[in-house]
Scaffold this motif. Structure first.
Motif, PDB file in Angstrom:
ATOM      1  N   TYR A   1       5.803  15.401   5.302  1.00 42.82           N
ATOM      2  CA  TYR A   1       4.960  14.563   6.168  1.00 42.82           C
ATOM      3  C   TYR A   1       5.809  13.518   6.895  1.00 42.82           C
ATOM      4  O   TYR A   1       5.630  13.283   8.098  1.00 42.82           O
ATOM      5  CB  TYR A   1       3.881  13.878   5.338  1.00 42.82           C
ATOM      6  CG  TYR A   1       2.931  13.031   6.161  1.00 42.82           C
ATOM      7  CD1 TYR A   1       1.751  13.576   6.667  1.00 42.82           C
ATOM      8  CD2 TYR A   1       3.220  11.703   6.436  1.00 42.82           C
ATOM      9  CE1 TYR A   1       0.886  12.814   7.430  1.00 42.82           C
ATOM     10  CE2 TYR A   1       2.365  10.931   7.214  1.00 42.82           C
ATOM     11  CZ  TYR A   1       1.195  11.485   7.700  1.00 42.82           C
ATOM     12  OH  TYR A   1       0.346  10.716   8.481  1.00 42.82           O
TER      13      TYR A   1
ATOM     14  N   THR B   1       3.436  16.221   9.128  1.00 45.60           N
ATOM     15  CA  THR B   1       2.429  16.975   8.391  1.00 45.60           C
ATOM     16  C   THR B   1       3.046  17.596   7.155  1.00 45.60           C
ATOM     17  O   THR B   1       4.212  18.005   7.165  1.00 45.60           O
ATOM     18  CB  THR B   1       1.784  18.083   9.251  1.00 45.60           C
ATOM     19  OG1 THR B   1       0.808  18.784   8.449  1.00 45.60           O
ATOM     20  CG2 THR B   1       2.825  19.069   9.764  1.00 45.60           C
TER      21      THR B   1
ATOM     22  N   GLU C   1      -3.984  19.700   5.543  1.00 51.23           N
ATOM     23  CA  GLU C   1      -4.708  18.622   6.220  1.00 51.23           C
ATOM     24  C   GLU C   1      -5.228  17.567   5.245  1.00 51.23           C
ATOM     25  O   GLU C   1      -5.130  16.365   5.514  1.00 51.23           O
ATOM     26  CB  GLU C   1      -5.866  19.201   7.027  1.00 51.23           C
ATOM     27  CG  GLU C   1      -6.601  18.149   7.846  1.00 51.23           C
ATOM     28  CD  GLU C   1      -7.715  18.755   8.689  1.00 51.23           C
ATOM     29  OE1 GLU C   1      -8.402  17.993   9.386  1.00 51.23           O
ATOM     30  OE2 GLU C   1      -7.902  19.992   8.643  1.00 51.23           O
ATOM     31  N   GLU C   2      -5.771  18.006   4.132  1.00 58.09           N
ATOM     32  CA  GLU C   2      -6.323  17.061   3.154  1.00 58.09           C
ATOM     33  C   GLU C   2      -5.242  16.128   2.611  1.00 58.09           C
ATOM     34  O   GLU C   2      -5.468  14.920   2.456  1.00 58.09           O
ATOM     35  CB  GLU C   2      -6.973  17.834   2.001  1.00 58.09           C
ATOM     36  CG  GLU C   2      -7.619  16.945   0.938  1.00 58.09           C
ATOM     37  CD  GLU C   2      -8.231  17.745  -0.196  1.00 58.09           C
ATOM     38  OE1 GLU C   2      -8.622  17.130  -1.199  1.00 58.09           O
ATOM     39  OE2 GLU C   2      -8.317  18.988  -0.068  1.00 58.09           O
TER      40      GLU C   2
ATOM     41  N   ASP D   1      -2.412  15.398   4.184  1.00 56.72           N
ATOM     42  CA  ASP D   1      -1.994  14.539   5.306  1.00 56.72           C
ATOM     43  C   ASP D   1      -2.880  13.300   5.403  1.00 56.72           C
ATOM     44  O   ASP D   1      -2.390  12.178   5.603  1.00 56.72           O
ATOM     45  CB  ASP D   1      -2.069  15.310   6.628  1.00 56.72           C
ATOM     46  CG  ASP D   1      -0.987  16.368   6.751  1.00 56.72           C
ATOM     47  OD1 ASP D   1      -0.100  16.422   5.877  1.00 56.72           O
ATOM     48  OD2 ASP D   1      -1.034  17.134   7.729  1.00 56.72           O
ATOM     49  N   LYS D   2      -4.201  13.500   5.268  1.00 58.62           N
ATOM     50  CA  LYS D   2      -5.131  12.375   5.353  1.00 58.62           C
ATOM     51  C   LYS D   2      -4.892  11.383   4.215  1.00 58.62           C
ATOM     52  O   LYS D   2      -4.946  10.164   4.413  1.00 58.62           O
ATOM     53  CB  LYS D   2      -6.567  12.882   5.320  1.00 58.62           C
ATOM     54  CG  LYS D   2      -6.991  13.633   6.577  1.00 58.62           C
ATOM     55  CD  LYS D   2      -8.427  14.138   6.458  1.00 58.62           C
ATOM     56  CE  LYS D   2      -8.867  14.877   7.713  1.00 58.62           C
ATOM     57  NZ  LYS D   2     -10.254  15.399   7.584  1.00 58.62           N
ATOM     58  N   LYS D   3      -4.625  11.905   3.031  1.00 58.12           N
ATOM     59  CA  LYS D   3      -4.391  11.033   1.884  1.00 58.12           C
ATOM     60  C   LYS D   3      -3.103  10.231   2.057  1.00 58.12           C
ATOM     61  O   LYS D   3      -3.061   9.028   1.779  1.00 58.12           O
ATOM     62  CB  LYS D   3      -4.329  11.853   0.597  1.00 58.12           C
ATOM     63  CG  LYS D   3      -4.198  10.998  -0.656  1.00 58.12           C
ATOM     64  CD  LYS D   3      -4.421  11.813  -1.919  1.00 58.12           C
ATOM     65  CE  LYS D   3      -4.435  10.881  -3.139  1.00 58.12           C
ATOM     66  NZ  LYS D   3      -4.724  11.611  -4.393  1.00 58.12           N
TER      67      LYS D   3
ATOM     68  N   ALA E   1      -1.588   9.436   4.907  1.00 62.19           N
ATOM     69  CA  ALA E   1      -1.795   8.464   5.980  1.00 62.19           C
ATOM     70  C   ALA E   1      -2.606   7.271   5.490  1.00 62.19           C
ATOM     71  O   ALA E   1      -2.296   6.108   5.820  1.00 62.19           O
ATOM     72  CB  ALA E   1      -2.493   9.128   7.160  1.00 62.19           C
ATOM     73  N   SER E   2      -3.629   7.529   4.683  1.00 64.66           N
ATOM     74  CA  SER E   2      -4.456   6.456   4.149  1.00 64.66           C
ATOM     75  C   SER E   2      -3.657   5.549   3.212  1.00 64.66           C
ATOM     76  O   SER E   2      -3.756   4.317   3.290  1.00 64.66           O
ATOM     77  CB  SER E   2      -5.655   7.048   3.415  1.00 64.66           C
ATOM     78  OG  SER E   2      -6.429   6.034   2.802  1.00 64.66           O
TER      79      SER E   2
ATOM     80  N   HIS F   1      -0.430   5.100   3.193  1.00 64.80           N
ATOM     81  CA  HIS F   1       0.561   4.364   3.987  1.00 64.80           C
ATOM     82  C   HIS F   1      -0.066   3.132   4.632  1.00 64.80           C
ATOM     83  O   HIS F   1       0.469   2.017   4.520  1.00 64.80           O
ATOM     84  CB  HIS F   1       1.136   5.282   5.067  1.00 64.80           C
ATOM     85  CG  HIS F   1       2.068   4.591   6.013  1.00 64.80           C
ATOM     86  ND1 HIS F   1       3.315   4.143   5.637  1.00 64.80           N
ATOM     87  CD2 HIS F   1       1.924   4.253   7.329  1.00 64.80           C
ATOM     88  CE1 HIS F   1       3.910   3.578   6.666  1.00 64.80           C
ATOM     89  NE2 HIS F   1       3.078   3.618   7.702  1.00 64.80           N
ATOM     90  N   ASP F   2      -1.218   3.309   5.275  1.00 63.53           N
ATOM     91  CA  ASP F   2      -1.884   2.189   5.946  1.00 63.53           C
ATOM     92  C   ASP F   2      -2.339   1.133   4.941  1.00 63.53           C
ATOM     93  O   ASP F   2      -2.202  -0.069   5.191  1.00 63.53           O
ATOM     94  CB  ASP F   2      -3.087   2.700   6.744  1.00 63.53           C
ATOM     95  CG  ASP F   2      -2.687   3.547   7.933  1.00 63.53           C
ATOM     96  OD1 ASP F   2      -1.513   3.464   8.345  1.00 63.53           O
ATOM     97  OD2 ASP F   2      -3.540   4.299   8.438  1.00 63.53           O
ATOM     98  N   HIS F   3      -2.867   1.577   3.826  1.00 67.10           N
ATOM     99  CA  HIS F   3      -3.412   0.664   2.822  1.00 67.10           C
ATOM    100  C   HIS F   3      -2.324  -0.176   2.161  1.00 67.10           C
ATOM    101  O   HIS F   3      -2.590  -1.309   1.726  1.00 67.10           O
ATOM    102  CB  HIS F   3      -4.167   1.464   1.760  1.00 67.10           C
ATOM    103  CG  HIS F   3      -4.805   0.619   0.698  1.00 67.10           C
ATOM    104  ND1 HIS F   3      -5.919  -0.160   0.937  1.00 67.10           N
ATOM    105  CD2 HIS F   3      -4.477   0.421  -0.604  1.00 67.10           C
ATOM    106  CE1 HIS F   3      -6.253  -0.801  -0.171  1.00 67.10           C
ATOM    107  NE2 HIS F   3      -5.403  -0.472  -1.120  1.00 67.10           N
TER     108      HIS F   3
END
Length: 247
Positions: free
Chosen positions: A210, A215, A219-220, A222-224, A226-227, A229-231
């Motif tokens: 990623y 990536t 997909e699932e 990737d979303k986790k 990204a979340s 990282h932001d958090h």
């Protein structure tokens, strides 16, 4: 993937030397030794940069810990000085005192030992005859998703692996000729009984993919990633101060 692991290893070694010339001339490197690849690689890099007589390894089990033999193996392999501090009584004492005022959360119980470990590293560092600088042993992959404890293992004075992903740290470990069992060991924090990948919910191979390509291929996941990282950006960004923009 590092195109030239030897060159990268040599660059990090020189970077450590330059850091100590500017920020700790004549003092020692203090490394918390967990028996895993990150602390093993950092300790070995410091030995090559400064000499084994200027590196102090610190073992800090929280009571009984199954990977303590791996820590001892690394210390013997590198021939460095070491300190042994069982943090279990300190962890229990702080936890018990907090419990007098409020319920101690599970997250508190997880994060308290790393914070006490970091306090221990600085206590040892400041007690050395010539002083010391505490090594941060986190890598880029862990930092990206905040897989560290704020003011715990995320702290330190210098960070040799901050720009290396997990698979690149392994490459450097092989370049340093460290024992294979330490480099290929399944990563864990040694505290909760789970592997790092169990805690994360995905593999380091997924995470590194990623970071490199945007990536993991799933997909699932990737979303986790990204979340997370932001958090967890608050762990990496400078402390907000009045008069500066808060993002």
């Amino acid at each position: 993937m590092l195109a030239n692991p030897k060159r990268t290893k040599d660059e990090i070694v020189q970077w450590i030397r330059s850091y100590f010339e500017s920020n700790g001339h004549g003092c020692d490197a203090v490394v918390g030794i967990s028996g895993g690849k990150d602390s093993s690689v950092v300790a070995a890099l410091c030995v090559e940069a400064l000499g084994k007589e200027r590196v102090v390894g610190v073992m800090m089990p929280n009571g009984e810990q199954p990977d303590l033999d791996d820590s001892k193996q690394l210390i013997e392999f590198l021939g460095i000085r070491y300190a042994y501090t069982d943090i279990s009584k300190a962890v229990s004492a702080v936890s018990d005192q907090v419990a007098l005022n409020m319920n101690v959360s599970d997250q508190t119980r997880i994060n308290l030992p790393p914070r006490i470990r970091m306090a221990t590293l600085y206590a040892i560092s400041q007690s050395l005859p010539h002083g010391g600088r505490v090594a941060n042993t986190c890598n880029r992959s862990e930092d990206y998703v905040g897989y560290s404890t704020k003011f715990g293992d995320s702290a330190g004075d210098f960070s040799p692996l901050a720009n290396l992903m997990v698979h690149e740290v392994i490459q450097i470990g092989y370049e340093l000729l460290l024992p294979i069992n330490l480099i290929s060991k399944t990563p864990s924090d040694g505290l909760c009984g789970k592997t790092d990948e169990d805690n994360l919910g995905f593999t380091y191979a997924h995470l590194d993919a990623y970071i490199m390509y945007g990536t993991s291929g799933i997909e699932e996941i990737d979303k986790k990633i990204a979340s997370m990282h932001d958090h967890n950006l608050h762990k990496l960004n400078p402390m907000p101060a009045y008069g500066t923009t808060i993002f």
